[in-house]
Design an enzyme around this catalytic site. Structure first.
Site, mmCIF file in Angstrom:
data_model
loop_
_atom_site.group_PDB
_atom_site.id
_atom_site.type_symbol
_atom_site.label_atom_id
_atom_site.label_comp_id
_atom_site.label_asym_id
_atom_site.label_seq_id
_atom_site.Cartn_x
_atom_site.Cartn_y
_atom_site.Cartn_z
ATOM 1 N N ASP A 1 0.385 40.175 3.609
ATOM 2 C CA ASP A 1 1.573 39.868 4.330
ATOM 3 C C ASP A 1 1.465 39.345 5.675
ATOM 4 O O ASP A 1 0.560 39.902 6.419
ATOM 5 C CB ASP A 1 2.387 41.074 4.357
ATOM 6 C CG ASP A 1 2.761 41.733 3.024
ATOM 7 O OD1 ASP A 1 2.512 41.437 2.117
ATOM 8 O OD2 ASP A 1 3.536 42.673 3.168
ATOM 9 N N TRP B 1 -7.770 43.897 -2.340
ATOM 10 C CA TRP B 1 -6.744 44.535 -1.426
ATOM 11 C C TRP B 1 -7.518 45.962 -1.219
ATOM 12 O O TRP B 1 -8.037 46.722 -2.040
ATOM 13 C CB TRP B 1 -5.353 44.729 -2.173
ATOM 14 C CG TRP B 1 -4.575 45.447 -1.163
ATOM 15 C CD1 TRP B 1 -3.519 44.800 -0.446
ATOM 16 C CD2 TRP B 1 -4.237 46.923 -1.313
ATOM 17 N NE1 TRP B 1 -2.967 45.872 0.244
ATOM 18 C CE2 TRP B 1 -3.088 47.110 -0.499
ATOM 19 C CE3 TRP B 1 -4.723 47.854 -2.151
ATOM 20 C CZ2 TRP B 1 -2.725 48.301 -0.109
ATOM 21 C CZ3 TRP B 1 -4.042 48.975 -1.839
ATOM 22 C CH2 TRP B 1 -3.270 49.350 -1.044
ATOM 23 N N THR C 1 2.982 46.559 6.947
ATOM 24 C CA THR C 1 3.848 45.462 7.628
ATOM 25 C C THR C 1 4.729 45.887 8.787
ATOM 26 O O THR C 1 5.005 46.935 8.694
ATOM 27 C CB THR C 1 4.616 44.929 6.480
ATOM 28 O OG1 THR C 1 3.795 43.806 5.631
ATOM 29 C CG2 THR C 1 5.326 43.762 7.084
#
Length: 618
Positions: free
Chosen positions: A104, A128, A164
């Protein structure tokens, strides 16, 4: 330098478009059949020697975030990728880290002459995990310079991930950064950070508020359903508000609203900004105003006459970014969609392709709203580990309300991308007959900016209603389409990616138009996720069909009708790479001629690199 192409002096060569049902594709069909048989045989041998394929949960789901891998590809026969193929896949002018995993976009802002982009980053691997905030700066949103990590997981409230967040710039120029952290007990909480030295244009050092976390999951919200605070906006009475995504009763997507006066203490409002049943968990929520005159962008705190508000959510269930336009009531902090049938999650998409976790910011330097979006890989983790990187960001896009339709936004690449343009070629009114392709001889085709306009000339009269959308891809023929471009194609058309319009007869003699990208023949590799993407696009009576396409190796971004509908695609060809990549026009309609006028630029690299600290200035 600009070259022109005159179809009368240089008649285009025509070749048949590949069509599953056409006898003209016999050679392709035979090759494909042999290849398919070989793959099937290999798969049979492998399956006989291995245990049945066991369903694997995507990476990230167990940790309480959206899927960050493609486990469905694990049962595909691995392609023999070469280093040359991997090198070709890396983009030249889209932002991506030097190496490793990215997802993101976070906290974009403009400060003292520099655009800042923060992003979810794994400093240790191309998959990830270990999520920190990477950081880069640019003078123009195109030529980026990597900086040291901005935020790392080093406290109990974010030790399992610095997730985020968004930036808010206060009237006195202070910068507030709110972000989600996962605690040592796997609870999602909201935390406050701010620059250690606001006079530093590069914002190299950040401090975390000693009183973190500043928000924790409220009663009724699960500990892993509370994330991604937005940029805050100032209400009429002087109180700041922000919203973030969650869900209620497992299926109702919601956006919670908090009030604050100091960004340390927060009050959760009763009710929600908005909720939509059946949409599931909302994450990466975005909320901002747009002017209905369609010509100017607005600061996030703007409200009043002549203003609509956009509510956007990234749907965890479908991995799609949806938005809707509506009316915000600041006194009650409620938002109502203009069209309930196209509410958040059930109507318009920000991007109809491979795209997620988008975030906008108001660029006070150029008075525009700029949109970022994450484009992940659609190959395997094994391939990503071999090439050493995964994911990229879209070209930043400006966002405006479409005052011609009154129903949607318009997205367009920021003007700075035009600084990359090199030589250009014009093609004027090239005739493309039904069932044919036309090569466009422009040289190198892996880094392009294409502007194309199409006029259709009906050859037959048809009033039969046609149903469907993008169909089964570019081989699915109808009276008026599909027609468009074949990008990243090889000379024999064994690999190609069509980007096309598909107008369909609708009731009352009107046409309903879809804008689509067909990845199904983009690569001969089987361990790549390939599908047909697309959605409706309004085409007004006084408009021709037009598109803009940005090609950058394995990423293709396509904009229809001034950006009313946008599609991002990832493609991994095995043969249509380097000098073998070609560009074609095509028309697979059954009842129209198409005349195409194009201007095509080759684009330079953005030369994204580490910040040169050894120099006094850049």
């Amino acid at each position: 330098m600009e070259a022109s192409y005159d179809p009368e002096q240089n008649p285009p060569l025509h070749a048949p478009l590949l069509d599953r049902s056409s006898p003209r594709t016999g050679r392709f069909a035979a090759v494909f059949a042999c290849l398919f048989s070989l793959i099937s045989l290999l798969a049979l041998i492998i399956n006989q020697t291995q245990q049945p394929f066991e369903k694997v949960q995507p990476r990230g789901v167990a940790e309480g975030v959206s899927a960050k891998s493609n486990p469905s590809l694990l049962n595909q026969v691995p392609f023999n990728w070469t280093n040359a193929m991997f090198s070709w896949q890396r983009s030249a002018y889209h932002f991506q880290p030097q190496k490793n995993w990215m997802n993101d976009p976070n906290g974009p802002l403009y400060h003292k002459g520099w655009y800042h982009l923060f992003y979810q980053y794994n400093p240790y691997s191309a998959i990830w995990g270990n999520i920190t905030w990477g950081h880069a700066v640019s003078r123009d949103l195109i030529h980026w310079l990597y900086l040291p990590l901005a935020l790392v997981p080093d406290h109990w409230y974010d030790i399992k991930g610095v997730w985020t967040g968004s930036a808010t710039i206060l009237p006195d120029a202070q910068i507030i950064m709110l972000y989600t952290g996962e605690t040592n007990e796997s609870v999602q909480v909201q935390n406050l950070a701010y620059p250690a030295n606001l006079s530093d244009p590069l914002l190299l050092h950040w401090l975390k508020y000693p009183g973190n976390p500043v928000m924790v999951p409220p009663p009724g919200i699960k500990p892993d359903d509370f994330r991604d605070p937005t940029t805050a906006w100032l209400g009429p009475e002087g109180t700041w508000r922000l919203t973030m995504g969650s869900k209620f009763n497992t299926t109702i997507g919601i956006s919670l609203v908090y009030h604050t006066t100091n960004f340390r203490d927060y009050e959760l409002l009763d009710g929600v900004l908005h909720a939509v049943p059946g949409t599931g968990m909302w994450e990466c929520v975005d909320f901002y105003p747009v002017a209905i005159n369609g010509s100017v962008a607005l600061d996030t705190s703007s409200f009043g006459p002549g203003i609509k508000h956009v509510l956007k959510a990234s749907l965890d269930n479908t991995k799609v970014d949806h938005y809707a336009i509506g009316t915000y009531a600041p006194k009650t902090d409620k938002w109502t969609p203009d069209n309930p049938e196209e509410d958040v999650g059930i109507g318009l998409k920000v991007d109809y392709g491979r795209y997620y976790a988008s975030k906008t910011f108001f660029d006070q330097h150029k008075q525009r709203r700029v949109l970022w979006g994450w484009i992940n890989e659609t190959d395997t983790e094994t391939a990503d580990l071999k090439k050493g990187w995964a994911s990229l960001q879209t070209i930043p896009r400006t966002v405006l309300y479409d005052n011609k339709t009154g129903t949607n936004l318009r997205q367009w690449p920021v003007e700075e991308v035009e600084s990359l343009r090199l030589n250009s070629t014009m093609f004027k009114e090239v005739l493309v007959e039904p069932g044919s392709v036309v090569p466009l001889d422009i040289g190198t085709t892996t880094q392009l900016d294409i502007l194309a306009e199409f006029e259709i000339e009906p050859l037959i009269s048809s009033t039969t209603n046609e149903i469907g959308n993008c169909g089964d891809g570019a081989v699915d023929r109808s009276t008026y389409g599909p027609f468009g471009l074949l990008v990243i194609a090889d000379a024999s058309l064994s690999e190609l990616t069509p980007i096309y319009f598909r107008p369909l007869n609708a009731s009352g003699g009107t046409l309903k138009t879809y804008f689509c990208t067909d990845e199904t023949r983009s690569s001969k590799a089987s361990d790549v996720f390939k599908q047909v993407y697309g959605g409706k696009v309004p085409v007004l009576d006084d408009e021709n069909y037009n598109m803009r396409v940005l090609v950058d190796h394995s990423i293709v971004e396509s904009f229809a009708q001034g950006g009313r509908t946008v599609i991002s695609s990832r493609i991994y060809p095995t043969e249509a790479i380097y000098g073998a990549a070609r560009l074609f026009l095509f028309n697979n309609a059954t009842g129209v001629n198409v005349r195409a006028t194009l201007k095509i630029w080759e684009l330079n690299s953005a030369f994204i690199r580490p910040f040169p600290f050894e120099r006094d200035s850049v």
